[in-house]
Design a protein around this motif. Structure first.
Motif, PDB file in Angstrom:
ATOM      1  N   GLN A   1       0.806  -1.222   0.000  1.00  0.00           N
ATOM      2  CA  GLN A   1       0.000   0.000   0.000  1.00  0.00           C
ATOM      3  C   GLN A   1       0.839   1.272   0.000  1.00  0.00           C
TER       4      GLN A   1
ATOM      5  N   PHE B   1       2.606   4.569  -0.916  1.00  0.00           N
ATOM      6  CA  PHE B   1       2.231   5.551  -1.932  1.00  0.00           C
ATOM      7  C   PHE B   1       3.017   6.854  -1.809  1.00  0.00           C
TER       8      PHE B   1
ATOM      9  N   THR C   1       0.105   1.684  -6.289  1.00  0.00           N
ATOM     10  CA  THR C   1      -0.827   2.667  -5.736  1.00  0.00           C
ATOM     11  C   THR C   1      -0.693   4.021  -6.423  1.00  0.00           C
TER      12      THR C   1
END
Length: 323
Positions: free
Chosen positions: A253, A255, A276
């Motif tokens: 995840q 980013f 992401t």
């Protein structure tokens, strides 16, 4: 009619008899039922948030993943077209997948090794343990911030302090974030630098291992390596498993680092285009919300698959005290 006779008749009426019954029925709730009612009242805001903020948007995104939707016009149902385009017609998608797996494959094991090593050193009873623990933990609090991303871009730029450090040894510098061969490594180093949270969890796990086990091993003449391999690692496997799950999900995840270091482009040459970041570009730059929703659900499936595989494999290598 006297006041006394009126009260006696009123007391004998059906309405007066029903009143005490209603009071008795209301008071028949047990203390446990009253506690449950209070618990539901306190949980009500959470349930509202779950339905309207989490579950509702999640289901809507699942529907949008089968549509063409750009915010300006109503969604148009296209079935599996978004998913087919991802796998067959989008080279940027595969570039993002490649960069993301490179990032996850290097950061997760490196973070686990570094955090475990530092936790073992700090567990030896150093003076000022609280200070060192705080120093190592602080990067995990600020590592995902925009300020640290900007600082990292300057550190590894052509005029950054990393090149100044190399200059002390006569090595030529370069812009490490502008070179496709080195730019992904700057993201890996930044993520590894934030190993403090895993370190604190490892340190807590080490504190739970009984000292009597090490004393018995010392009496038997076991070396430090044997103690670590035969006592520390087996008893620490539940903590290793927990940190592995958290770090894997966090890495998939990631980013902010990619967005700031690459200035939102994923460059150079898509070398820092994390999954992401590409999802963000398709959703909020190209306004292709349907395609972005499909990417988000694919990411969810991938994370769930890896998590399920880790849980399945845990029965072969995770040791619990009651096993």
């Amino acid at each position: 009619m006297s006041h006394t006779s009126f009260q006696s008749r009123l007391a004998g009426s059906p309405a007066a008899a029903a009143g005490p019954m209603r009071v008795m029925r209301r008071s028949r709730l047990t203390p446990r039922q009253l506690e449950n009612r209070a618990a539901y009242m306190f949980l009500a805001p959470w349930f509202v948030g779950l339905i309207f903020i989490t579950l509702g948007p999640t289901l809507i995104s699942l529907y949008l993943s089968f549509t063409r939707y750009n915010i300006l016009r109503p969604p148009r149902w296209v079935g599996l077209e978004n998913y087919i385009e991802m796998f067959t017609q989008d080279p940027q998608f595969w570039a993002a997948v490649r960069v993301t797996f490179f990032f996850v494959g290097w950061t997760v094991p490196t973070v686990l090794l570094m955090s475990l090593a530092v936790a073992v050193v700090l567990n030896r009873g150093l003076s000022g343990l609280a200070f060192y623990r705080s120093i190592f933990y602080v990067p995990s609090l600020i590592g995902g911030s925009v300020a640290i991303g900007l600082l990292w871009r300057e550190v590894f730029g052509s005029r950054g302090i990393f090149n100044d450090f190399l200059g002390l040894f006569g090595a030529a510098g370069q812009s490490w974030v502008a070179n496709p061969d080195t730019a992904p490594w700057t993201l890996v180093i930044l993520n590894v630098w934030t190993f403090g949270s895993a370190m604190v969890i490892f340190l807590a796990g080490l504190r739970q291992i009984p000292a009597s086990l090490y004393e018995a091993a010392s009496i038997d003449g076991a070396s430090a390596w044997i103690k670590f391999r035969r006592i520390t690692l087996p008893l620490l496997t539940p903590v290793i498993f927990f940190n592995l799950i958290l770090q894997m999900i966090h890495a998939f995840q990631a980013f902010t680092q990619s967005y700031i270091v690459s200035n939102g482009t994923g460059g150079p040459a898509e070398s820092t285009l994390l999954y992401t970041l590409y999802l963000y570009k398709r959703a909020f730059v190209q306004l292709d919300m349907g395609y972005a929703s499909a990417m988000a659900w694919l990411l969810l499936v991938v994370i769930a698959t890896f998590t399920g595989l880790l849980f399945w494999s845990s029965k072969f290598w995770v040791y619990y005290g009651d096993d």
